[in-house]
Write an enzyme that holds these catalytic residues in place. Structure first.
Site: not given
Length: 334
Positions: A252, A300
């Site tokens: 993340r 992502h």
């Protein structure tokens, strides 16, 4: 009214036989409430929702800042269901903003960890190998139409014999380690439980990270976002890395101090980075990362694979059977 399982009409249609077989093994416990973006529910139905499945087809088009049109309808139903007992999601992590309300009210929560592990790991490994073999240089010189081979001291070092630290040894981290070991890379895994693990030459505690960084060729983040890992890699730890080290983040964006990483990359204090995740997503257009020649990025999207949908449903179907039997769920959090 019977207890209801809120889930996608698409999944029900495609897996009707298997779902019915699982439900018939525990008669009367749950009935299906097919979800479409056009669904409206009554207060009685809301009160009857006991379980919900956030499948990939509902999620698709969402990011950390915005929900897809389908998800924007789905989540108010989930959050408004006062008797919800189990929430199954398709993603590997539990940190997504829509999940927090259910987690905070102690709903049983299970992730889809493992469903997309191979594509994520293979993308991360590809990014690492592109850095290792000098692709940022070749991409930059190609854009300039320059014929500039890497020769002499500029030649990339053989990856065999190098050392990679992998923080996070779940499905994704273990698969990355397997790929690296196949290339002759020494793999050091970091996690809470210090015990030998397949595809890792060593497993150590987080407390040893600082002592290992100066001899690290590759630092790979594959850990969940938790209070322990938020801001884990800061300016001080980046400064401990040798100049030839490469960095990979498929965890993340919040696990690293992004401004510190940008400053480190700009100064050439590490060789480069492959990044799939960012502190803010979508990545703002004014981020320096867009234009940095020693950075390889994906939006992502490292998990991209048409088979994640089916693999996620297999996790759900297994957990549906476990839930109805009163067993612990696969990937259950808490």
């Amino acid at each position: 009214m019977p207890s209801l399982l809120l889930m996608s009409q698409k999944v029900i249609t495609e897996y009707q036989g298997r779902i019915d077989a699982i439900l018939k093994a525990a008669p009367g416990k749950l009935e299906l409430l097919p979800f479409t973006p056009a669904l409206t529910i009554t207060p009685a139905q809301s009160a009857a929702i006991e379980a919900a499945y956030y499948s990939r087809d509902i999620w698709e088009g969402s990011n950390r800042s915005n929900l897809s049109p389908a998800a924007a309808v789905f989540w108010p139903m989930v959050d408004g269901a006062p008797n919800l007992k189990w929430l199954q999601v398709m993603s590997a992590g539990a940190d997504q903003p829509p999940y927090q309300a259910s987690i905070e009210r102690k709903v049983r929560f299970a992730s889809g960890a493992g469903a997309n592990a191979e594509p994520v790991a293979y993308t991360a490994f590809t990014g690492l190998m592109m850095l290792a073999r000098g692709f940022p240089h070749w991409i930059e010189t190609r854009a300039k139409r320059q014929w500039d081979p890497l020769l002499g001291a500029r030649q990339p070092a053989d990856i065999r014999g190098q050392t990679a630290i992998v923080i996070g040894m779940g499905h994704i981290g273990a698969t990355i380690a397997r790929c690296l070991q196949a290339m002759g890379v020494k793999t050091i895994g970091i996690r809470r439980k210090v015990a030998p693990a397949t595809h890792f030459d060593r497993v150590v505690a987080m407390s040893q990270l600082d002592s290992l960084l100066p001899a690290c060729d590759w630092l790979v983040l594959a850990c969940p976002l938790t209070e322990e890992t938020r801001g884990l890699i800061d300016a001080r730890r980046l400064a401990l890395l040798p100049k030839h080290a490469g960095f990979v983040n498929i965890a993340r964006g919040e696990v690293i101090d992004e401004p510190a990483l940008i400053a480190t990359l700009k100064a050439g204090k590490i060789r480069g980075a492959y990044l799939d995740v960012f502190a803010k997503e979508p990545l703002p257009a004014d981020s320096p990362l867009w234009d940095m020649p020693n950075v390889i990025m994906s939006p992502h999207n490292s998990a991209a694979s048409p088979n994640n949908y089916a693999r996620g449903i297999e996790v759900f179907l297994g957990n549906l059977g476990r839930y109805l039997k009163g067993e612990r769920l696969e990937n259950e959090v808490g």
